[in-house]
Design a protein around this motif. Structure first.
Motif, mmCIF file in Angstrom:
data_model
loop_
_atom_site.group_PDB
_atom_site.id
_atom_site.type_symbol
_atom_site.label_atom_id
_atom_site.label_comp_id
_atom_site.label_asym_id
_atom_site.label_seq_id
_atom_site.Cartn_x
_atom_site.Cartn_y
_atom_site.Cartn_z
ATOM 1 N N SER A 7 85.614 61.874 41.261
ATOM 2 C CA SER A 7 86.937 62.226 40.727
ATOM 3 C C SER A 7 88.026 61.328 41.307
ATOM 4 O O SER A 7 89.194 61.665 41.271
ATOM 5 C CB SER A 7 87.256 63.690 41.023
ATOM 6 O OG SER A 7 87.409 63.872 42.397
ATOM 7 N N GLU A 53 86.837 60.872 35.921
ATOM 8 C CA GLU A 53 86.700 62.277 35.527
ATOM 9 C C GLU A 53 86.471 62.381 34.018
ATOM 10 O O GLU A 53 85.669 63.195 33.559
ATOM 11 C CB GLU A 53 87.969 63.007 35.931
ATOM 12 C CG GLU A 53 87.737 64.468 36.153
ATOM 13 C CD GLU A 53 88.986 65.157 36.666
ATOM 14 O OE1 GLU A 53 89.638 64.625 37.589
ATOM 15 O OE2 GLU A 53 89.303 66.224 36.123
ATOM 16 N N GLN A 59 86.237 69.967 42.753
ATOM 17 C CA GLN A 59 87.643 70.035 42.360
ATOM 18 C C GLN A 59 87.872 71.052 41.234
ATOM 19 O O GLN A 59 88.814 71.816 41.265
ATOM 20 C CB GLN A 59 88.042 68.639 41.886
ATOM 21 C CG GLN A 59 89.474 68.466 41.462
ATOM 22 C CD GLN A 59 89.643 67.069 40.864
ATOM 23 O OE1 GLN A 59 89.557 66.075 41.541
ATOM 24 N NE2 GLN A 59 89.851 67.018 39.567
ATOM 25 N N GLU A 60 86.982 71.078 40.251
ATOM 26 C CA GLU A 60 87.221 71.877 39.046
ATOM 27 C C GLU A 60 86.589 73.269 39.090
ATOM 28 O O GLU A 60 87.091 74.197 38.476
ATOM 29 C CB GLU A 60 86.703 71.128 37.814
ATOM 30 C CG GLU A 60 87.444 69.827 37.529
ATOM 31 C CD GLU A 60 88.924 70.044 37.275
ATOM 32 O OE1 GLU A 60 89.261 70.827 36.381
ATOM 33 O OE2 GLU A 60 89.743 69.437 38.006
ATOM 34 N N ARG A 72 86.558 76.023 36.164
ATOM 35 C CA ARG A 72 87.171 75.373 34.986
ATOM 36 C C ARG A 72 86.142 74.537 34.237
ATOM 37 O O ARG A 72 86.219 74.395 33.016
ATOM 38 C CB ARG A 72 88.351 74.483 35.408
ATOM 39 C CG ARG A 72 89.617 75.278 35.713
ATOM 40 C CD ARG A 72 90.822 74.335 35.786
ATOM 41 N NE ARG A 72 90.696 73.376 36.879
ATOM 42 C CZ ARG A 72 91.160 73.574 38.113
ATOM 43 N NH1 ARG A 72 91.779 74.699 38.406
ATOM 44 N NH2 ARG A 72 91.015 72.665 39.044
ATOM 45 N N LEU A 73 85.157 74.004 34.979
ATOM 46 C CA LEU A 73 84.123 73.177 34.336
ATOM 47 C C LEU A 73 83.305 73.996 33.337
ATOM 48 O O LEU A 73 83.071 73.567 32.215
ATOM 49 C CB LEU A 73 83.182 72.604 35.399
ATOM 50 C CG LEU A 73 83.371 71.161 35.805
ATOM 51 C CD1 LEU A 73 82.534 70.850 37.025
ATOM 52 C CD2 LEU A 73 82.993 70.201 34.686
#
Ligand code: SAM
Ligand code: SF4
Length: 461
Positions: free
Chosen positions: A50, A56, A87-88, A91-92
Motif C-alpha cells: 500500500s 493499492e 490498512q483496510e 473494508r476489503l
C-alpha cells in the motif's frame, strides 16, 4: 491428507517476497504445495503493498479478475494479506465479498489457522489484530524455489522514522530486530541449500539492533555474516542516510563479501523539502556520506529513491533535486510521484502539487537520470566483471544472466551446459551497454576460470 495447491501473487517490495516464502513454509504442514498456475490453485493468496495509491489500485483490479473464478469454483479460498489487508481490514470484504480471508501484516503466523477456520466454518475471516505472532517470523521448512542462488533475509521489521509521506510505520508497526543467532542460522541453512548471495532486508537496516539490546549492531551483524563459509556475496537494503555510520561505511572496505553497491534513498535534493518529509538529514550531509562511501570503496554503485511533487515542492526545490542528481551521478534511480496515503501527516499538508506538474517533473528527472545510468553502464565496456550466474536470461533462452558485484544485470552467451553454471561466479567481458543491462562474453580458458560451487537448487528441507 490430500495435496492442495496454493498460488501466491506478490506485490511490492522485497519484504513481501520474503513474507510470501514464509507463507509457503507455513502452509506446507497443511499439505499445500505452490503452483504457478492460478486456475489450478485451491488457495489464492494476494500479498499486497500500500506504499503508493497505484499499488493499492492494483490489488482491487486483481481481485476483480477473481470474481468469475470464484463464481465457477466456490470452493477455492481467496486470501488477501500484507499492507493493504492491514490498512483496510473489513473494508476489503465489503468491497470485494468474494474474499475469504483478510490477514494483516501481524497475522502472517496465524495464516494456517485462518485457512482451517474458513474450511471448517465456511465463513469469511478478518484478522488485522496489530498484536501478533508474525513479527520477525522465520519458519523452518521446505524452500520451494528451484535453481535459485540468491535470497532475501529479513533482519528487522517495521519502522520508527515516520517520514511524513509514508504508510509503513502504520501498516508494519514499530521497528523490531531479529536475534543475530536466528539470522545467522537461517543464512547457514540457505547456503547449505545452494544460496550464494543474501540480501539482508528491512526498512532501515542501518538501525538494526539499536533498540532491542541484542548486543549486535548492523556493522557487527555484517561481520558475522561475512564469516559464513560458502556464502559469496552480501547485500543489504534499505539504508537510511541519517543512520549510515562511519563504521558501516568502512565495512565496505573491511568485508570481502560485502558487494560494492548501496541503495541509499535520498527522496529530494532540497533541504527544505527533506525537513518537511521528516527525513532527519539535509542535502549536504547526504552528499558528504556519498563522498565518504566513494572514498572508502572506489567504484561503489549508488542507487536511490526520489519522490517528485511532495506537497509544497516549489520549482526551486525541484531544481535542487535535478541538481543533486547531476552532482551525485547515481547508478540508478527509482522515481515516484508523491501520492497521499491514509493517516500520513503529508496527506493533510496544503499546497498539493497538481498531477500535471508532478508528471512533468517526473519525466524531466527520468530523462536526466537516464543519461547517467547509460554513462555509468557504458564505462564498463571493455572491463571484466565477476558475474554470479542466476540462470537462463528471461529474454533469450540461449543466454545466461547474472549480476556483477555492483548489481548490474549482465547477460551473456554460454555454449556449455547452462544450468550447471547457476551459482557460479564467472568472469565476463562487457561488450555492450544498455539502460537496464549489459551484454558480455565469458572469458578464460574454455570458460574454465570459475569459482564457487554449483548452487543449482531444488526442494530442500
Ligand atoms: N525505508 C526506505 C527508506 O526510507 O528509504 C523506503 C521504503 S518505501 C517501501 C520505498 C520508497 O517508496 C520510498 O523510498 C519512497 O521513495 C517511496 N514512497 C513512500 N511513500 C510514498 C508516497 N506516499 N508517495 C510516493 N512515493 C512514496
Ligand atoms: Fe517509510 Fe521513512 Fe520508514 Fe522508509 S524510513 S519505511 S520512508 S517511514
Amino acid at each position: 491428507m490430500k495435496q492442495k495447491l496454493v498460488h501466491i501473487v506478490t506485490m511490492g517490495c522485497q519484504m513481501n517476497v520474503y513474507d510470501s516464502e514464509q507463507m509457503l513454509r507455513l502452509l506446507a504442514p497443511l499439505n499445500y504445495r505452490p503452483t504457478s498456475q492460478l486456475d489450478k490453485a485451491d488457495l489464492i493468496l494476494l500479498n499486497t503493498c500500500s506504499i503508493r495509491e497505484k499499488a493499492e489500485h492494483k490489488v482491487y483490479s486483481f481481485l476483480g479478475r477473481l470474481v468469475r473464478m470464484k463464481r465457477l469454483r466456490p470452493d477455492i479460498i481467496i486470501g488477501v494479506g500484507g499492507c493493504v489487508a492491514q490498512q483496510e481490514g473489513y473494508r476489503l470484504v465489503e468491497r470485494a465479498p468474494h474474499i475469504d480471508i483478510v490477514f494483516g501484516t501481524f497475522a502472517l503466523g496465524r495464516l494456517p489457522s485462518l485457512v482451517e477456520q474458513v474450511k471448517d466454518q465456511e465463513k469469511q475471516v478478518v484478522d488485522v489484530n496489530p498484536r501478533g505472532s508474525s513479527e520477525l517470523l522465520c519458519v523452518k521448512g521446505p524452500v520451494f524455489k528451484v535453481e535459485r542462488v540468491t535470497a532475501f533475509v529479513t533482519i528487522m521489521q517495521g519502522c520508527d522514522n515516520f517520514c511524513t509521506y509514508c504508510v509503513v510505520p502504520y501498516v508494519r508497526g514499530r521497528e523490531v530486530s531479529r536475534k543475530p543467532e536466528e539470522i545467522l542460522e537461517e543464512i547457514r541453512l540457505l547456503v547449505q541449500n545452494g544460496i550464494r548471495e543474501v540480501t539482508l532486508i528491512g526498512q532501515n537496516v542501518n538501525a538494526y539492533g539499536q533498540k532491542n539490546g541484542h548486543g549486535c549492531d548492523f556493522p557487527a551483524l555484517l561481520e558475522r555474516v561475512n564469516d559464513i563459509e560458502g556464502l559469496q556475496r552480501i547485500r543489504f537494503t534499505t539504508s537510511h542516510p541519517k543512520d549510515l555510520s562511519d563504521r558501516l561505511i568502512e565495512a565496505f572496505c573491511r568485508l570481502d563479501k560485502l558487494a560494492p553497491h548501496i541503495h541509499l534513498p535520498v527522496q529530494s535534493g532540497s533541504s527544505r523539502v527533506l525537513s518537511r518529509m521528516n527525513r532527519g538529514y539535509a542535502r549536504d550531509l547526504y552528499v558528504k556520506k556519498v563522498a565518504r562511501l566513494r572514498n572508502v570503496r572506489p567504484g561503489i554503485a549508488i542507487t536511490s529513491d526520489m519522490i517528485v511533487g511532495f506537497p509544497g515542492e516549489e520549482t526551486a526545490d525541484f531544481e535542487a533535486t535535478v541538481d543533486l542528481v547531476r552532482q551525485v551521478e547515481f547508478d540508478g534511480l527509482f522515481l515516484f510521484k508523491y501520492s497521499d496515503r491514509p493517516n500520513v501527516p503529508a496527506a493533510k499538508f496544503s499546497n498539493k502539487v497538481p498531477e500535471a506538474v508532478k508528471g512533468k517533473r517526473f519525466s524531466t528527472l527520468l530523462e536526466v537520470q537516464r543519461e547517467f545510468t547509460l554513462k555509468k553502464n557504458k564505462a564498463l565496456i571493455g572491463t571484466t566483471q565477476e558475474v554470479l550466474v542466476e540462470g537462463p536470461s528471461k529474454k533469450s533462452r540461449n543466454q545466461l544472466t547474472g549480476r556483477s558485484p555492483c548489481n548490474k544485470i549482465i547477460n551473456f552467451k554460454d555454449s556449455a551446459n547452462c544450468m550447471a553454471r547457476a551459482g557460479r561466479i564467472l568472469p565476463v567481458r562487457i561488450v555492450e551497454a544498455f539502460s537496464h543491462s549489459l551484454l558480455g562474453h565469458p572469458v578464460g580458458r574454455g570458460h574454465g576460470e570459475y569459482s564457487g560451487e554449483n548452487g543449482g537448487m531444488s526442494y530442500a528441507a
